[in-house]
Design a protein around this motif. Sequence first.
Motif, short mmCIF file in Angstrom:
data_model
loop_
_atom_site.label_atom_id
_atom_site.label_comp_id
_atom_site.label_asym_id
_atom_site.label_seq_id
_atom_site.Cartn_x
_atom_site.Cartn_y
_atom_site.Cartn_z
N SER A 19 47.16 113.53 63.92
CA SER A 19 47.26 114.93 64.33
C SER A 19 47.44 115.82 63.10
O SER A 19 47.79 115.35 62.02
CB SER A 19 48.45 115.12 65.27
OG SER A 19 49.65 114.97 64.54
N ASP A 20 47.22 117.11 63.29
CA ASP A 20 47.40 118.06 62.20
C ASP A 20 48.84 118.06 61.69
O ASP A 20 49.08 118.09 60.49
CB ASP A 20 47.02 119.48 62.64
CG ASP A 20 45.52 119.66 62.82
OD1 ASP A 20 44.76 118.78 62.35
OD2 ASP A 20 45.12 120.67 63.42
N ALA A 21 49.77 118.00 62.62
CA ALA A 21 51.19 118.00 62.23
C ALA A 21 51.51 116.78 61.36
O ALA A 21 52.20 116.89 60.34
CB ALA A 21 52.08 118.03 63.46
N ASP A 22 50.99 115.61 61.76
CA ASP A 22 51.22 114.40 60.98
C ASP A 22 50.55 114.50 59.61
O ASP A 22 51.12 114.06 58.61
CB ASP A 22 50.70 113.17 61.72
CG ASP A 22 51.54 112.79 62.92
OD1 ASP A 22 52.72 113.21 62.97
OD2 ASP A 22 51.01 112.09 63.81
N THR A 23 49.37 115.08 59.58
CA THR A 23 48.66 115.25 58.30
C THR A 23 49.48 116.10 57.35
O THR A 23 49.67 115.75 56.18
CB THR A 23 47.27 115.89 58.54
OG1 THR A 23 46.52 115.05 59.40
CG2 THR A 23 46.54 116.09 57.23
N GLY B 244 46.61 119.33 43.67
CA GLY B 244 45.55 118.77 44.51
C GLY B 244 46.01 118.54 45.93
O GLY B 244 45.27 118.80 46.88
N ILE B 245 47.25 118.10 46.10
CA ILE B 245 47.78 117.89 47.45
C ILE B 245 47.98 119.23 48.15
O ILE B 245 47.68 119.38 49.33
CB ILE B 245 49.08 117.06 47.39
CG1 ILE B 245 48.73 115.63 46.96
CG2 ILE B 245 49.80 117.06 48.74
CD1 ILE B 245 49.90 114.74 46.69
N GLU B 246 48.46 120.24 47.39
CA GLU B 246 48.57 121.58 47.96
C GLU B 246 47.20 122.10 48.38
O GLU B 246 47.05 122.71 49.45
CB GLU B 246 49.20 122.55 46.94
CG GLU B 246 50.65 122.28 46.66
CD GLU B 246 51.20 123.11 45.51
OE1 GLU B 246 50.44 123.90 44.89
OE2 GLU B 246 52.40 122.98 45.21
N ALA B 247 46.20 121.86 47.54
CA ALA B 247 44.83 122.30 47.86
C ALA B 247 44.30 121.57 49.09
O ALA B 247 43.62 122.17 49.93
CB ALA B 247 43.92 122.08 46.66
N LEU B 248 44.59 120.27 49.21
CA LEU B 248 44.18 119.53 50.41
C LEU B 248 44.80 120.13 51.66
O LEU B 248 44.13 120.27 52.69
CB LEU B 248 44.58 118.06 50.29
CG LEU B 248 43.66 117.16 49.49
CD1 LEU B 248 44.31 115.78 49.26
CD2 LEU B 248 42.33 117.01 50.18
N ALA B 249 46.08 120.49 51.58
CA ALA B 249 46.75 121.10 52.74
C ALA B 249 46.09 122.43 53.09
O ALA B 249 45.88 122.73 54.27
CB ALA B 249 48.24 121.30 52.44
N LEU B 250 45.74 123.21 52.08
CA LEU B 250 45.06 124.49 52.34
C LEU B 250 43.68 124.26 52.94
O LEU B 250 43.25 124.99 53.83
CB LEU B 250 44.96 125.31 51.05
CG LEU B 250 46.29 125.88 50.53
CD1 LEU B 250 46.11 126.46 49.14
CD2 LEU B 250 46.82 126.93 51.49
N LYS B 251 42.98 123.23 52.46
CA LYS B 251 41.66 122.89 53.03
C LYS B 251 41.81 122.50 54.51
O LYS B 251 40.99 122.89 55.33
CB LYS B 251 41.03 121.73 52.27
CG LYS B 251 40.40 122.15 50.97
CD LYS B 251 38.94 121.88 51.10
CE LYS B 251 38.27 122.15 49.78
NZ LYS B 251 36.94 122.67 49.98
N CYS B 252 42.86 121.75 54.82
CA CYS B 252 43.11 121.35 56.21
C CYS B 252 43.38 122.57 57.09
O CYS B 252 43.12 122.54 58.29
CB CYS B 252 44.29 120.39 56.30
SG CYS B 252 43.93 118.75 55.64
N ARG B 253 43.89 123.62 56.49
CA ARG B 253 44.15 124.86 57.24
C ARG B 253 42.91 125.74 57.33
O ARG B 253 42.96 126.83 57.88
CB ARG B 253 45.29 125.62 56.59
CG ARG B 253 46.64 124.96 56.81
CD ARG B 253 47.80 125.81 56.29
NE ARG B 253 49.06 125.22 56.65
CZ ARG B 253 49.76 124.41 55.86
NH1 ARG B 253 49.30 124.10 54.65
NH2 ARG B 253 50.90 123.91 56.27
N GLY B 254 41.79 125.30 56.74
CA GLY B 254 40.53 126.01 56.87
C GLY B 254 40.12 126.86 55.68
O GLY B 254 39.12 127.56 55.75
N HIS B 255 40.87 126.82 54.59
CA HIS B 255 40.50 127.61 53.41
C HIS B 255 39.39 126.91 52.64
O HIS B 255 39.35 125.68 52.56
CB HIS B 255 41.72 127.79 52.48
CG HIS B 255 42.81 128.61 53.10
ND1 HIS B 255 42.77 129.97 53.13
CD2 HIS B 255 43.95 128.23 53.72
CE1 HIS B 255 43.87 130.42 53.74
NE2 HIS B 255 44.60 129.38 54.11
#
Length: 185
Positions: free
Chosen positions: A118-122, A140-151
């Motif tokens: 799930s998104d929450a788990d991700t 890079g991990i921060e960028a991955l989280a932003l990508k998961c949010r649609g950026h």
Amino acid sequence: MAAMNRKERELAEQYLYLVRDTVLGTMSLNESIQGFGYDDLYQTGCEALCHAAQKYRAEGGASFPTFASVVIKNRLISHCRKVARIQKPLEYMDTPQPSGSGLTYADTLPDDSFHGISDADTFLLLSQAKERCSGTTRKGIEALALKCRGHSGVEIAARYGVAPNHVAAWISRATKLLREDRLTA
């Protein structure tokens, strides 16, 4: 463009080789950018040749091949400038990333085993991984989280004030670390 008369058509047909020679001799082909492929440039060159046939006047002092070559080259340069302003290169999934890491864009996609998370788990997993990292990997991990949010990568790059290829390199490094962590866990 006005319709060509028989003499202009014959002139264009006789010197059709000028288009091929000009495209191959003076242009850099790039099939990954729409408009920079051989077919697109050849078509633009043929249009320029027809225009040259209509505008050519022998009294000008230049031979038709000389005149047409200049017209074709100028039209191709104008075409390339126009295309460069409105097009971006296509990014194929098997293309190596610009970071020089040797990874392709497909390598940065999550494996099939992650599709059920799930998104929450991700976001929780990324947050935990971020706490264990520093420097470029952390970004890079921060960028991955932003990508998961649609950026997009461009939006993330603007947020950090860096070029988009830096963000791709950060994500590549973070992805590699996350894969290694998964394999050792």
